[in-house]
Design a protein around this motif. Sequence first.
Motif, PDB file in Angstrom:
ATOM      1  N   GLY A   1      38.197  35.786  51.093  1.00  0.00           N
ATOM      2  CA  GLY A   1      37.890  35.448  49.701  1.00  0.00           C
ATOM      3  C   GLY A   1      37.786  33.957  49.438  1.00  0.00           C
ATOM      4  O   GLY A   1      38.134  33.495  48.344  1.00  0.00           O
TER       5      GLY A   1
ATOM      6  N   PRO B   1      36.088  30.832  48.183  1.00  0.00           N
ATOM      7  CA  PRO B   1      34.984  30.701  47.231  1.00  0.00           C
ATOM      8  C   PRO B   1      34.030  29.538  47.486  1.00  0.00           C
ATOM      9  O   PRO B   1      32.877  29.590  47.064  1.00  0.00           O
ATOM     10  CB  PRO B   1      35.714  30.510  45.896  1.00  0.00           C
ATOM     11  CG  PRO B   1      36.979  29.795  46.275  1.00  0.00           C
ATOM     12  CD  PRO B   1      37.367  30.367  47.616  1.00  0.00           C
TER      13      PRO B   1
ATOM     14  N   ASN C   1      28.244  36.190  45.842  1.00  0.00           N
ATOM     15  CA  ASN C   1      29.700  35.981  45.849  1.00  0.00           C
ATOM     16  C   ASN C   1      30.461  36.970  46.735  1.00  0.00           C
ATOM     17  O   ASN C   1      31.673  37.115  46.585  1.00  0.00           O
ATOM     18  CB  ASN C   1      30.247  36.052  44.423  1.00  0.00           C
ATOM     19  CG  ASN C   1      30.191  37.457  43.839  1.00  0.00           C
ATOM     20  OD1 ASN C   1      29.351  38.271  44.232  1.00  0.00           O
ATOM     21  ND2 ASN C   1      31.064  37.743  42.881  1.00  0.00           N
TER      22      ASN C   1
ATOM     23  N   GLU D   1      25.874  39.508  42.024  1.00  0.00           N
ATOM     24  CA  GLU D   1      27.238  39.094  41.697  1.00  0.00           C
ATOM     25  C   GLU D   1      28.109  40.352  41.620  1.00  0.00           C
ATOM     26  O   GLU D   1      27.975  41.149  40.698  1.00  0.00           O
ATOM     27  CB  GLU D   1      27.276  38.348  40.357  1.00  0.00           C
ATOM     28  CG  GLU D   1      26.670  36.960  40.377  1.00  0.00           C
ATOM     29  CD  GLU D   1      27.598  35.908  40.975  1.00  0.00           C
ATOM     30  OE1 GLU D   1      28.811  36.188  41.100  1.00  0.00           O
ATOM     31  OE2 GLU D   1      27.098  34.828  41.319  1.00  0.00           O
TER      32      GLU D   1
ATOM     33  N   PRO E   1      31.369  42.488  40.848  1.00  0.00           N
ATOM     34  CA  PRO E   1      32.513  42.355  39.931  1.00  0.00           C
ATOM     35  C   PRO E   1      33.819  42.259  40.714  1.00  0.00           C
ATOM     36  O   PRO E   1      33.889  42.630  41.890  1.00  0.00           O
ATOM     37  CB  PRO E   1      32.451  43.644  39.110  1.00  0.00           C
ATOM     38  CG  PRO E   1      31.708  44.618  39.965  1.00  0.00           C
ATOM     39  CD  PRO E   1      30.718  43.801  40.733  1.00  0.00           C
ATOM     40  N   LYS E   2      34.862  41.774  40.065  1.00  0.00           N
ATOM     41  CA  LYS E   2      36.144  41.549  40.728  1.00  0.00           C
ATOM     42  C   LYS E   2      36.695  42.799  41.393  1.00  0.00           C
ATOM     43  O   LYS E   2      37.248  42.746  42.491  1.00  0.00           O
ATOM     44  CB  LYS E   2      37.161  40.993  39.724  1.00  0.00           C
ATOM     45  CG  LYS E   2      36.905  39.556  39.303  1.00  0.00           C
ATOM     46  CD  LYS E   2      38.010  39.049  38.389  1.00  0.00           C
ATOM     47  CE  LYS E   2      37.781  37.592  38.001  1.00  0.00           C
ATOM     48  NZ  LYS E   2      38.862  37.081  37.095  1.00  0.00           N
ATOM     49  N   GLU E   3      36.544  43.934  40.736  1.00  0.00           N
ATOM     50  CA  GLU E   3      37.116  45.161  41.304  1.00  0.00           C
ATOM     51  C   GLU E   3      36.406  45.564  42.594  1.00  0.00           C
ATOM     52  O   GLU E   3      37.026  46.097  43.524  1.00  0.00           O
ATOM     53  CB  GLU E   3      37.061  46.309  40.300  1.00  0.00           C
ATOM     54  CG  GLU E   3      35.682  46.663  39.778  1.00  0.00           C
ATOM     55  CD  GLU E   3      35.277  45.890  38.526  1.00  0.00           C
ATOM     56  OE1 GLU E   3      34.374  46.374  37.819  1.00  0.00           O
ATOM     57  OE2 GLU E   3      35.878  44.821  38.274  1.00  0.00           O
ATOM     58  N   GLU E   4      35.111  45.269  42.687  1.00  0.00           N
ATOM     59  CA  GLU E   4      34.388  45.579  43.923  1.00  0.00           C
ATOM     60  C   GLU E   4      34.745  44.587  45.031  1.00  0.00           C
ATOM     61  O   GLU E   4      34.862  44.960  46.197  1.00  0.00           O
ATOM     62  CB  GLU E   4      32.886  45.584  43.679  1.00  0.00           C
ATOM     63  CG  GLU E   4      32.377  46.807  42.960  1.00  0.00           C
ATOM     64  CD  GLU E   4      32.671  48.103  43.706  1.00  0.00           C
ATOM     65  OE1 GLU E   4      32.531  48.129  44.947  1.00  0.00           O
ATOM     66  OE2 GLU E   4      33.054  49.087  43.053  1.00  0.00           O
ATOM     67  N   LEU E   5      34.929  43.325  44.672  1.00  0.00           N
ATOM     68  CA  LEU E   5      35.355  42.345  45.669  1.00  0.00           C
ATOM     69  C   LEU E   5      36.723  42.713  46.236  1.00  0.00           C
ATOM     70  O   LEU E   5      36.981  42.570  47.435  1.00  0.00           O
ATOM     71  CB  LEU E   5      35.398  40.942  45.049  1.00  0.00           C
ATOM     72  CG  LEU E   5      34.038  40.340  44.672  1.00  0.00           C
ATOM     73  CD1 LEU E   5      34.248  38.979  43.991  1.00  0.00           C
ATOM     74  CD2 LEU E   5      33.157  40.167  45.909  1.00  0.00           C
ATOM     75  N   GLN E   6      37.609  43.195  45.362  1.00  0.00           N
ATOM     76  CA  GLN E   6      38.915  43.641  45.829  1.00  0.00           C
ATOM     77  C   GLN E   6      38.784  44.860  46.730  1.00  0.00           C
ATOM     78  O   GLN E   6      39.504  45.002  47.728  1.00  0.00           O
ATOM     79  CB  GLN E   6      39.815  43.962  44.637  1.00  0.00           C
ATOM     80  CG  GLN E   6      41.253  44.317  45.008  1.00  0.00           C
ATOM     81  CD  GLN E   6      41.975  43.190  45.720  1.00  0.00           C
ATOM     82  OE1 GLN E   6      41.748  42.005  45.440  1.00  0.00           O
ATOM     83  NE2 GLN E   6      42.835  43.549  46.671  1.00  0.00           N
TER      84      GLN E   6
ATOM     85  N   LYS F   1      37.785  43.723  50.106  1.00  0.00           N
ATOM     86  CA  LYS F   1      38.929  43.119  50.786  1.00  0.00           C
ATOM     87  C   LYS F   1      39.857  44.201  51.350  1.00  0.00           C
ATOM     88  O   LYS F   1      40.330  44.102  52.486  1.00  0.00           O
ATOM     89  CB  LYS F   1      39.687  42.212  49.815  1.00  0.00           C
ATOM     90  CG  LYS F   1      40.859  41.472  50.441  1.00  0.00           C
ATOM     91  CD  LYS F   1      41.484  40.496  49.456  1.00  0.00           C
ATOM     92  CE  LYS F   1      40.559  39.348  49.134  1.00  0.00           C
ATOM     93  NZ  LYS F   1      41.234  38.287  48.339  1.00  0.00           N
TER      94      LYS F   1
ATOM     95  N   ASP G   1      44.968  32.317  46.349  1.00  0.00           N
ATOM     96  CA  ASP G   1      45.437  33.066  45.178  1.00  0.00           C
ATOM     97  C   ASP G   1      44.781  32.551  43.898  1.00  0.00           C
ATOM     98  O   ASP G   1      44.483  31.371  43.781  1.00  0.00           O
ATOM     99  CB  ASP G   1      46.958  32.956  45.051  1.00  0.00           C
ATOM    100  CG  ASP G   1      47.682  33.664  46.195  1.00  0.00           C
ATOM    101  OD1 ASP G   1      47.056  34.552  46.801  1.00  0.00           O
ATOM    102  OD2 ASP G   1      48.827  33.298  46.468  1.00  0.00           O
TER     103      ASP G   1
END
Length: 336
Positions: free
Chosen positions: A110, A112, A229, A292, A294-299, A302, A336
């Motif tokens: 992650g 950036p 991203n 782009e 979304p945050k939930e997909e990036l998580q 991971k 973090d």
Amino acid sequence: MTLSRKLAVLGTTTILGLGFATETMALEWNVSVWGKRRAFTEHIEKLAELVSEKTNGEFTLNIAYGEALSKSRENLDGISIGAFEMAQICAGYHEDKNPTLTVIELPFLGVPDLPTQIELENTIYKHPAVEKDLMRWDAKLLMSSPMPQYNFVGKGEAPTKVSDFEGMRVRALGGIGQAMTTIGAVPTTVTASETFQAIDSGTVRAASFAPHAHLSFRTIDAGTWWTNNLNPGTVSCPVVVSAAAYDALPDNFREALDSSVEGAMEHYLAEYDKVYQKWYPTLEEMKIEQVEFPKEELQAFKERAGKPIWDAWVQKMNAQGIPGQELLDLALSKLD
């Protein structure tokens, strides 16, 4: 022992009959890199310039390109035998020689941007286990060569979630390839020069490169989307110096070298900014969709594509007596 090493070991020359010492008037270090001069080597060029300026030309870094001094995969060996005093290496070229550094190459950490990559790498370099690892080759880590994240350029319908990669044939090597396998993608070995044709013909749907490589190999000419991203990972390619040669430097030369690293890295970032100044306008011009997630997909990426690889890496390091979890936690603490 090279002439430059001899000069460094001598350090000072006593003037007979005068009862005082003067510092060595000239010192040359040889630097082993591969390929041609490019953004990836600009910090080394700037380092040489600054060191020369600060020592009035008395300390010179002779940069040898094109594997003139050593093959790229043998630079650590060259450092260990004193064939040259400085070199650029890539951890992935020889994982067994520098296992601790491979924590930086784990997928989906992650990271950036490049400044964050530099901070992460500098933190890892200072860990005692990493220093001990490199000292097996008489190598001291001097500065990083942060590479942009290897995001994907692809053709066809753009992915918007993890499941969209299931069954997708992708050009992704190393840890990124392993990570993509865990989410159902099908990594395919394609050389860099063949990647444009592979995407254009449909042999693969997408390819993972840093932006400058996508430009160089013209993958965007065949693509229709870019994962802006996703940040699936990158490579670790630091600059190292011979610890013996470094320790033998006269104090003023060592200070000149150490104090020039920050300026060299600032120059490096400025050079990569030029790449991005060309990259994003090119995407706009060619109407490439910038995906782009979304945050939930990036998580989700991971958890599903990153963590299994991390866990396996920790177990492998632990088996070698290396504090794998400690190194991984240290890397993650910077993200973090």
